[in-house]
Design an enzyme around this catalytic site. Structure first.
Site, PDB file in Angstrom:
ATOM      1  N   MET A 143       0.838  -1.201   0.000  1.00  0.00           N
ATOM      2  CA  MET A 143       0.000   0.000   0.000  1.00  0.00           C
ATOM      3  C   MET A 143       0.876   1.257   0.000  1.00  0.00           C
ATOM      4  SD  MET A 143      -3.492  -0.743   2.098  1.00  0.00           S
ATOM      5  CE  MET A 143      -2.843  -0.507   3.733  1.00  0.00           C
ATOM      6  N   ALA A 173       4.062   3.898   1.018  1.00  0.00           N
ATOM      7  CA  ALA A 173       4.766   4.359   2.221  1.00  0.00           C
ATOM      8  C   ALA A 173       5.852   3.341   2.568  1.00  0.00           C
ATOM      9  CB  ALA A 173       3.803   4.579   3.383  1.00  0.00           C
ATOM     10  N   GLY A 218      11.335  -2.891   5.403  1.00  0.00           N
ATOM     11  CA  GLY A 218      10.670  -4.181   5.335  1.00  0.00           C
ATOM     12  C   GLY A 218      10.136  -4.475   3.941  1.00  0.00           C
ATOM     13  N   HIS A 219       9.490  -3.477   3.316  1.00  0.00           N
ATOM     14  CA  HIS A 219       9.007  -3.653   1.949  1.00  0.00           C
ATOM     15  C   HIS A 219      10.169  -3.921   0.994  1.00  0.00           C
ATOM     16  CE1 HIS A 219       5.651  -0.971   3.513  1.00  0.00           C
ATOM     17  NE2 HIS A 219       4.990  -2.011   3.064  1.00  0.00           N
ATOM     18  N   GLN A 270     -10.382  -2.600   2.452  1.00  0.00           N
ATOM     19  CA  GLN A 270      -9.935  -3.234   3.687  1.00  0.00           C
ATOM     20  C   GLN A 270      -9.906  -2.271   4.870  1.00  0.00           C
ATOM     21  OE1 GLN A 270      -6.205  -4.319   1.657  1.00  0.00           O
ATOM     22  NE2 GLN A 270      -5.108  -3.648   3.484  1.00  0.00           N
ATOM     23  N   GLN A 318       5.886 -11.797   6.896  1.00  0.00           N
ATOM     24  CA  GLN A 318       5.287 -12.561   7.974  1.00  0.00           C
ATOM     25  C   GLN A 318       4.752 -11.682   9.097  1.00  0.00           C
ATOM     26  OE1 GLN A 318       8.013 -15.557   9.355  1.00  0.00           O
ATOM     27  NE2 GLN A 318       7.961 -16.715   7.453  1.00  0.00           N
ATOM     28  N   LYS A 319       5.051 -10.386   9.082  1.00  0.00           N
ATOM     29  CA  LYS A 319       4.503  -9.528  10.134  1.00  0.00           C
ATOM     30  C   LYS A 319       2.973  -9.611  10.148  1.00  0.00           C
ATOM     31  CE  LYS A 319       3.972  -5.059   9.757  1.00  0.00           C
ATOM     32  NZ  LYS A 319       2.545  -4.841  10.169  1.00  0.00           N
ATOM     33  N   LEU A 342       8.897  -3.330  11.637  1.00  0.00           N
ATOM     34  CA  LEU A 342       8.713  -2.206  10.732  1.00  0.00           C
ATOM     35  C   LEU A 342       7.283  -2.188  10.199  1.00  0.00           C
ATOM     36  CD1 LEU A 342      12.004  -2.142   8.611  1.00  0.00           C
ATOM     37  CD2 LEU A 342      11.410  -0.820  10.637  1.00  0.00           C
TER      38      LEU A 342
END
Length: 289
Positions: free
Chosen positions: A40, A42, A46-47, A71, A159-160, A195
């Site tokens: 999404m 930002a 992590g991305h 969502q 996995q977050k 993150l």
């Protein structure tokens, strides 16, 4: 004389289905494999770790950036969710993404749109779905659309969002979508905080307390692994989070594959999952036992 490094190639940006189809068709004519990283925007480290993992798995990497209204509940942060496409595209150049798929809501949900995916199984585990009952229907619908639009061989998720990963994996299997789902371990700050784009909402004082969430989760995992009773361990963890100022939604021990409740280590493999609010910011995390 040393050569200066070649300038980074910015990924192409597609905003329409026609432009997306044209680029994907070019990849396929060369018999190249395609990996998709749905986001999404930002984007944070992590991305970008997901993008680098996708790069190792496929010839071409497509990153979708779409803040999905389906969502978000009316009371949630859709309007204020951070949007910074130009900065995201620059970051994706560093990570060597090939294409950014950045449709607007009218492209994803055109006039007359009337079909939605209603996932069950891990989507009805009594975790995120209990507090955000709209959420996984919106996720499943947009992910099914993204898979149909991009037609990837591989898709990489973090996995977050552990329950989401299980929902998407089940979606791909149940609907025969022919995409391999890869889950990447959570990327964390040095102090353990997972993150998240929503970490931007934390005040400096809240940011200082936020790592307690992962610290308590890790302590609970260690105690359960050492043989302490699950119920008493989680009750103690919930009290520790309350003392730190968190308002708890859930702290649960679940089977890591089915998300069924785990009452003892015999119900394993076990995953601990937590969601709690710190001020106005809702944080989630999980850890293996």
């Amino acid at each position: 004389m040393t050569k200066s490094p070649a300038p980074l190639r910015r990924p192409a940006v597609a905003r329409t289905l026609k432009a997306l189809d044209r680029t994907i068709a070019g990849f396929r004519r060369k018999h190249e494999t395609v990996a998709l990283v749905p986001t999404m925007g930002a984007l944070h480290a992590g991305h970008l770790a997901l993008v680098r993992r996708a790069r190792r798995a496929a010839d071409r990497v497509v990153v979708s950036i779409f803040v999905n209204p389906a969502q978000f509940a009316p009371s949630e942060d859709f309007a204020s969710y951070p949007r910074r496409l130009a900065a995201d595209v620059s970051a994706l150049a560093e990570a060597r993404a090939d294409l950014v798929w950045a449709p607007d809501a009218k492209v994803m949900y055109p006039a007359g749109f009337a079909t939605r995916v209603a996932p069950e199984g891990p989507a009805l585990a009594g975790l995120e779905d209990k507090y955000r009952p709209h959420f996984f229907g919106g996720v499943a619908t947009v992910v099914a659309k993204l898979f149909g639009q991009v037609r990837p061989d591989i898709a990489v998720f973090g996995q977050k969002d552990y329950q989401q990963l299980k929902v998407v994996t089940r979606l791909a299997a149940d609907l025969d979508l022919r995409v391999k789902i890869i889950g990447l371990p959570t990327v964390r700050e040095k102090d353990g905080l997972a993150l998240s784009s929503r970490n931007l909402y934390l005040s400096p004082e809240e940011r200082g307390r936020a790592p307690v969430l992962h610290r308590v989760l890790a302590e609970c995992a260690d105690k359960i692994a050492a043989g302490r009773p699950i119920k008493a361990t989680l009750e103690s963890g919930a009290k520790a989070l309350a003392r730190a100022g968190f308002v708890l939604d859930y702290l649960e021990a679940r089977n890591a594959e089915t998300l069924a409740p785990a009452r003892s280590v015999k119900d394993g493999p076990i995953r601990l999952l937590v969601a709690a609010r710190l001020g106005t910011t809702r944080l989630i995390d999980n850890i293996a036992v």
